[in-house]
Scaffold this motif. Structure first.
Motif, PDB file in Angstrom:
ATOM      1  N   SER A  71      58.711  48.718  46.629  1.00  0.00           N
ATOM      2  CA  SER A  71      58.543  48.361  45.217  1.00  0.00           C
ATOM      3  C   SER A  71      58.749  49.585  44.350  1.00  0.00           C
ATOM      4  O   SER A  71      58.500  50.725  44.780  1.00  0.00           O
ATOM      5  N   SER A  72      59.209  49.344  43.134  1.00  0.00           N
ATOM      6  CA  SER A  72      59.348  50.403  42.139  1.00  0.00           C
ATOM      7  C   SER A  72      58.083  50.422  41.284  1.00  0.00           C
ATOM      8  O   SER A  72      57.569  49.378  40.890  1.00  0.00           O
ATOM      9  N   ILE A  73      57.581  51.614  41.021  1.00  0.00           N
ATOM     10  CA  ILE A  73      56.332  51.793  40.281  1.00  0.00           C
ATOM     11  C   ILE A  73      56.608  52.460  38.935  1.00  0.00           C
ATOM     12  O   ILE A  73      57.306  53.480  38.868  1.00  0.00           O
ATOM     13  N   VAL A  74      56.092  51.872  37.871  1.00  0.00           N
ATOM     14  CA  VAL A  74      56.067  52.521  36.551  1.00  0.00           C
ATOM     15  C   VAL A  74      54.608  52.528  36.120  1.00  0.00           C
ATOM     16  O   VAL A  74      54.045  51.493  35.760  1.00  0.00           O
ATOM     17  N   TRP A  75      54.004  53.709  36.151  1.00  0.00           N
ATOM     18  CA  TRP A  75      52.552  53.876  36.053  1.00  0.00           C
ATOM     19  C   TRP A  75      52.247  54.757  34.846  1.00  0.00           C
ATOM     20  O   TRP A  75      52.612  55.929  34.822  1.00  0.00           O
ATOM     21  N   SER A  76      51.626  54.193  33.834  1.00  0.00           N
ATOM     22  CA  SER A  76      51.351  54.927  32.596  1.00  0.00           C
ATOM     23  C   SER A  76      49.929  55.481  32.593  1.00  0.00           C
ATOM     24  O   SER A  76      48.971  54.760  32.868  1.00  0.00           O
ATOM     25  N   GLU A  77      49.819  56.760  32.263  1.00  0.00           N
ATOM     26  CA  GLU A  77      48.522  57.444  32.143  1.00  0.00           C
ATOM     27  C   GLU A  77      48.530  58.286  30.876  1.00  0.00           C
ATOM     28  O   GLU A  77      49.589  58.606  30.325  1.00  0.00           O
ATOM     29  N   ARG A  78      47.349  58.656  30.413  1.00  0.00           N
ATOM     30  CA  ARG A  78      47.256  59.597  29.294  1.00  0.00           C
ATOM     31  C   ARG A  78      47.948  60.899  29.696  1.00  0.00           C
ATOM     32  O   ARG A  78      47.937  61.288  30.869  1.00  0.00           O
ATOM     33  N   ASP A  79      48.532  61.573  28.716  1.00  0.00           N
ATOM     34  CA  ASP A  79      49.368  62.740  29.008  1.00  0.00           C
ATOM     35  C   ASP A  79      48.685  63.777  29.887  1.00  0.00           C
ATOM     36  O   ASP A  79      49.261  64.240  30.884  1.00  0.00           O
ATOM     37  N   GLU A  80      47.467  64.152  29.530  1.00  0.00           N
ATOM     38  CA  GLU A  80      46.777  65.209  30.275  1.00  0.00           C
ATOM     39  C   GLU A  80      46.521  64.789  31.721  1.00  0.00           C
ATOM     40  O   GLU A  80      46.762  65.551  32.659  1.00  0.00           O
ATOM     41  N   ALA A  81      46.055  63.542  31.905  1.00  0.00           N
ATOM     42  CA  ALA A  81      45.807  63.048  33.260  1.00  0.00           C
ATOM     43  C   ALA A  81      47.109  62.945  34.042  1.00  0.00           C
ATOM     44  O   ALA A  81      47.165  63.264  35.237  1.00  0.00           O
ATOM     45  N   ALA A  82      48.175  62.503  33.375  1.00  0.00           N
ATOM     46  CA  ALA A  82      49.465  62.365  34.051  1.00  0.00           C
ATOM     47  C   ALA A  82      49.988  63.702  34.530  1.00  0.00           C
ATOM     48  O   ALA A  82      50.541  63.810  35.641  1.00  0.00           O
ATOM     49  N   ARG A  83      49.822  64.741  33.706  1.00  0.00           N
ATOM     50  CA  ARG A  83      50.274  66.079  34.132  1.00  0.00           C
ATOM     51  C   ARG A  83      49.524  66.527  35.377  1.00  0.00           C
ATOM     52  O   ARG A  83      50.114  67.081  36.315  1.00  0.00           O
ATOM     53  N   ALA A  84      48.225  66.285  35.410  1.00  0.00           N
ATOM     54  CA  ALA A  84      47.421  66.689  36.566  1.00  0.00           C
ATOM     55  C   ALA A  84      47.803  65.888  37.811  1.00  0.00           C
ATOM     56  O   ALA A  84      47.940  66.443  38.912  1.00  0.00           O
TER      57      ALA A  84
END
Length: 417
Positions: A238-251
């Protein structure tokens, strides 16, 4: 009304082709092939080298092509090759929840069996779509490709448009089309401004392998930090497109693969068994950006150059392909009527056709993201009741299914069955 002498004056300018297309991703090549069906000659200017576009490596990216987009690719002669690598999307399930909590499905359920046309869409990996477009362009006598080239200047006038490449070459055509993404240099050089904002979210994109079959079901999980889309690929992938807040996504993106999966697993759940990464990982900051105009003198914008929106509904490429089909429709009709197809009156037809639709879609995705990307209990109750109401009304649900399939509204010829 056009100046009666405009066509004669216009004819005095010598052109290298009919249309110069800046951008060799997906929308640009699709437009070149669509325009070729009207007998128009295009030159596609691509900043990336030819071997990069022609590569067959799997990088994890895939596209949810709505039924209307599939029809368009079939009408361009591409679908027979692509269908061997496509995964039909038979169902879409939309669920509202929180990270780590057990999922009790109370959301939306769209089933292709409720419409006569077949699957709502097809998942196709980027590598196969790129290769099919490249092969078709190579075979078309109406398409010229300039790979590894960048545009440094452009000038439009009553006789046509000229473009200067970084290597010094100057190309001339009747029409210039910007298909060069959200930071479109083509739009900027034409003085077209943009409206938009950042969402403060980043999309983490990858492909995963899983133990259990997905049965062609696409999932959209709404969680307070942002949505998670799980889109079926051929096989147990499966292909995943997973959105997170910028700071959490960077980590999260900085983590090694196994730690990355440890963060994903409670969001993903265990309904497909254990999961593992199938290839590369990507991260894209999310924003809304709309060009204030889709046309200028002898210029038109398509795809992300005209409108970039949140991936919440997976409509980015579909909206771009609808731009391409609409522009090809307008240009083809103008050619058959003997009009100057790059005149302001002709290009305005394209703008009127597409600008309202794309602005409405961008507003809808923006509203959905704001409505669902929070943990407000009142909003959560309201959205869950709203989804339950849609599910309980077959006529309304069928309308949503047709919208997801891209087969509602005023369809360009290339997207009709």
């Amino acid at each position: 009304m056009d100046n009666p002498g405009q066509g004669r004056i216009f004819a005095r300018m010598e052109h290298d082709c009919d249309i110069l297309i800046v951008g060799g991703g997906l929308n640009g090549p699709a437009l070149a092939l669509a325009a070729a069906q009207a007998g128009l000659r295009s030159t596609v200017i691509d900043a990336l080298p030819d071997d990069t576009r022609a590569g067959d490596d799997f990088d994890g990216r895939g596209y949810a092509l709505a039924l209307a987009s599939v029809r368009m690719l079939a009408n361009l002669g591409l679908w027979e090759e692509l269908s061997e690598h496509a995964q039909p999307m038979h169902e879409i399930k939309v669920t509202d929840g929180r990270v780590g909590e057990a999922r009790v499905f109370l959301g939306l359920h769209f089933d292709s069996a409720e419409i006569e046309e077949g699957p709502m869409g097809q998942m196709v990996e980027d590598r196969y779509l790129r290769r099919a477009l490249k092969t078709a362009m190579d075979a078309s006598p109406h398409v010229t490709q300039r790979a590894g080239e960048t545009v440094i200047a452009q000038e439009a006038g009553p006789h046509g448009v000229t473009v200067t490449l970084a290597g010094g070459d100057v190309l001339r055509a009747r029409l210039l089309v910007g298909a060069d993404g959200r930071r479109s240099g083509t739009a900027a050089r034409a003085g077209i401004r943009r409206t938009g904002w950042s969402y403060g979210q980043t999309a983490l994109v990858c492909a995963i392998a899983h133990e259990k079959p997905h049965h062609g079901v696409a999932h959209q999980f709404f969680m307070p930090p942002g949505p998670l889309a799980i889109l079926p690929l051929p096989g147990n992938r499966s292909s995943i497109v997973w959105s997170e807040r910028d700071e959490a996504a960077r980590a999260i993106n900085a983590l090694p693969d196994e730690a990355y999966l440890d963060v994903l697993r409670p969001r993903f759940g265990d309904f497909l068994g254990d999961i593992s990464l199938a290839d590369q990982r990507f991260a894209y900051p999310l924003n809304l950006t709309l060009a204030n105009a889709f046309v200028a003198e002898r210029l038109a914008l398509v795809g992300d150059a005209a409108h970039g929106m949140h991936p919440i509904a997976g409509q980015g490429l579909n909206a771009g392909l609808r731009d391409v089909a609409a522009l090809a429709d307008v240009l083809g009709h103008a050619v058959r009527r003997g009009e100057d197809f790059a005149s302001p009156l002709v290009l305005e037809r394209y703008q009127q056709w597409r600008r309202f639709d794309t602005a409405s879609l961008a507003a809808a995705t923006d509203l959905f993201n704001r409505l669902f990307s929070n943990d407000n209990p009142l909003l959560r109750l309201g959205r869950d009741l709203g989804m339950a109401a849609v599910n309980a009304l077959p006529g309304l649900r069928r309308g949503f299914i047709r919208e997801a399939a891209g087969i509602s509204g005023d369809l360009p010829e290339l997207m009709r069955g």
